[in-house]
Design a protein around this motif. Structure first.
Motif, short mmCIF file in Angstrom:
data_model
loop_
_atom_site.label_atom_id
_atom_site.label_comp_id
_atom_site.label_asym_id
_atom_site.label_seq_id
_atom_site.Cartn_x
_atom_site.Cartn_y
_atom_site.Cartn_z
N ARG A 24 -0.95 1.02 -6.81
CA ARG A 24 0.02 0.14 -6.14
C ARG A 24 0.81 -0.67 -7.17
N ARG A 64 -8.30 1.30 4.28
CA ARG A 64 -7.22 0.67 3.53
C ARG A 64 -7.80 -0.13 2.36
N PRO A 65 -7.20 -0.18 1.21
CA PRO A 65 -5.89 0.42 0.94
C PRO A 65 -5.99 1.94 0.74
N SER A 86 -6.20 -7.24 -4.81
CA SER A 86 -7.14 -6.25 -5.32
C SER A 86 -7.65 -5.40 -4.15
N ASP A 87 -8.26 -4.26 -4.42
CA ASP A 87 -8.74 -3.39 -3.35
C ASP A 87 -9.72 -4.14 -2.45
N ASP A 131 0.83 -1.20 0.00
CA ASP A 131 0.00 0.00 0.00
C ASP A 131 0.86 1.25 0.00
N ARG A 145 -9.49 -5.02 1.58
CA ARG A 145 -10.51 -4.66 2.59
C ARG A 145 -10.86 -5.87 3.46
N ASN A 187 -3.93 3.45 -1.29
CA ASN A 187 -3.71 3.58 -2.74
C ASN A 187 -4.47 2.49 -3.49
N THR A 188 -5.01 2.87 -4.64
CA THR A 188 -5.79 1.90 -5.41
C THR A 188 -4.88 0.82 -5.98
N LEU A 189 -5.50 -0.27 -6.39
CA LEU A 189 -4.75 -1.37 -7.01
C LEU A 189 -3.90 -0.85 -8.16
#
Ligand SMILES: O=C(CO)[C@@H](O)[C@H](O)[C@H](O)[C@H](O)COP(=O)(O)O
Ligand SMILES: [Zn+2]
Length: 352
Positions: A274, A266-267, A253-254, A227, A258, A269-271
């Motif tokens: 990242r 979190r995250p 994946s996001d 992240d 979760r 930052n998006t997938l």
């Protein structure tokens, strides 16, 4: 032959193309994507076939090396058909069946592409070429017809067969030419910006990554959230890369992050972000996401030689360890030399 016969040939040819549209559009796009990915990765295309199909092989090579409809860089395409000295020497000293296979063995490198044209799927020299290509780690794209002949069952998982749904050699060849031009249109769209930049490190799925991996073993796989990338991550990724010839990183994946319960926000930052940051690291060869709770599906598909986890994971607790070991691979836990945790970092920032 009268005017009606001529008209019938046009109608018949159009009908075969319409039929082919139903079955070949999707695999043709996949083939084009594979071809582009390999060319981006610096691999070359070899092409072979007999009679009209030898013309197709040369036609394809000429459009790769020169250009198609748009200005773009020249691409490495080699027809195995036009050199009569090479062909006669191999046919004379070995056998006609060996004329293409011998050239594949001499010119082909792991990860290259063999485009095999055969309307019947039964030309023995084409079958031999396919066998040699597979043995050397080339990816095979077969343009066939009729029932696919003896070639169809030779093809393996990653290979693609574009089989024209027709029985007439001539009609099949007419669709092969359409396929050549469609593949070239796709390559134009990829390379027409004048770029010859390397293949993207970021892949949406294992299917587009798979063709780039032959010749890249020992293959190392690791996974994580990544992240906020910190020094500990960079160090362990460099160490992981040092364990083999290619490092593939699976990224949660996001939604899968979760579910890990690191916190509602979190995250951070998006997938996409990242993966892009990871792709910027020299140690990382390829990045791809996984949506499940664990990367087991990716590990099973990629069959890494070395499975690595960072931090304090006991090797036996690493998901996929059993399968990797059963295939003769190694499982490693590389401790963070600079033990910074993203969660602790976030906490420090929050606390001011
Ligand atoms: O062009 C034609 C027919 O249209 C012929 O030259 C044809 O390509 C030759 O008979 C080939 O030997 C056929 O081989 P294949 O397509 O079965 O591999
Ligand atoms: Zn012909």
């Amino acid at each position: 032959m009268n005017l009606e016969d001529v008209q019938a040939a046009f109608v018949d040819s159009a009908a075969v193309k319409t039929r082919a549209l139903a079955t070949l559009a999707e695999p043709t796009l996949r083939a084009a994507q594979m071809l582009a990915a390999r060319l981006r990765d610096g691999r070359q295309v070899l092409a072979c076939g007999n009679g009209g199909s030898s013309g197709d092989a040369q036609h394809l090579a000429s459009e790769l090396v020169n250009r198609f409809e748009r200005e773009r860089i020249g691409l490495p395409g080699i027809a195995l058909t036009p050199d009569s000295s090479v062909l006669t020497a191999i046919a004379n000293d070995y056998a006609y069946e060996r004329v293409f296979a011998r050239q594949v063995e001499a010119l082909g490198r792991p990860g290259d592409v063999l485009v095999a044209f055969t309307t019947s799927g039964n030309s023995r020299n084409v079958l031999e070429a396919v066998r040699s290509a597979q043995a050397r780690g080339l990816w095979v794209l077969a343009l066939t017809g009729k029932d696919g002949g003896a070639l169809a069952p030779l093809l393996r998982g990653g290979d693609i067969e574009l089989r024209v749904p027709a029985t007439s050699t001539a009609r099949i060849q007419e669709v092969h030419l359409l396929l050549i031009h469609t593949l070239c249109t796709y390559l134009d769209s990829v390379f027409a910006d004048g770029s010859n930049k390397p293949a993207s490190k970021v892949h949406a799925d294992v299917v587009t990554l798979q063709p780039l991996l032959p010749g890249r073993r020992p293959l190392v796989f690791t996974n994580g959230v990544f992240d906020l990338l910190h020094r500990g991550h960079v160090h362990y990724l460099q160490a992981a890369r040092g364990e083999g010839a290619c490092l593939v990183v699976g990224v949660n994946s996001d939604a899968s992050v979760r579910r890990l319960g690191k916190g509602d926000d979190r995250p951070l930052n998006t997938l996409e972000d990242r993966m892009a940051v990871l792709a910027g690291l020299g140690a990382v060869d390829y990045v791809l996401p996984f949506a499940e709770d664990t990367p087991l599906r990716l590990i099973e598909a990629l069959q890494p030689d070395v499975l690595v986890k960072g931090g304090d994971w006991a090797p036996d607790a690493i998901v996929g360890a059993d399968g990797v070991r059963a295939r003769g691979g190694r499982v490693l836990s590389i401790p963070f030399a600079h033990p910074l945790s993203t969660t602790a970092l976030v906490q420090r920032i929050r606390n001011g």
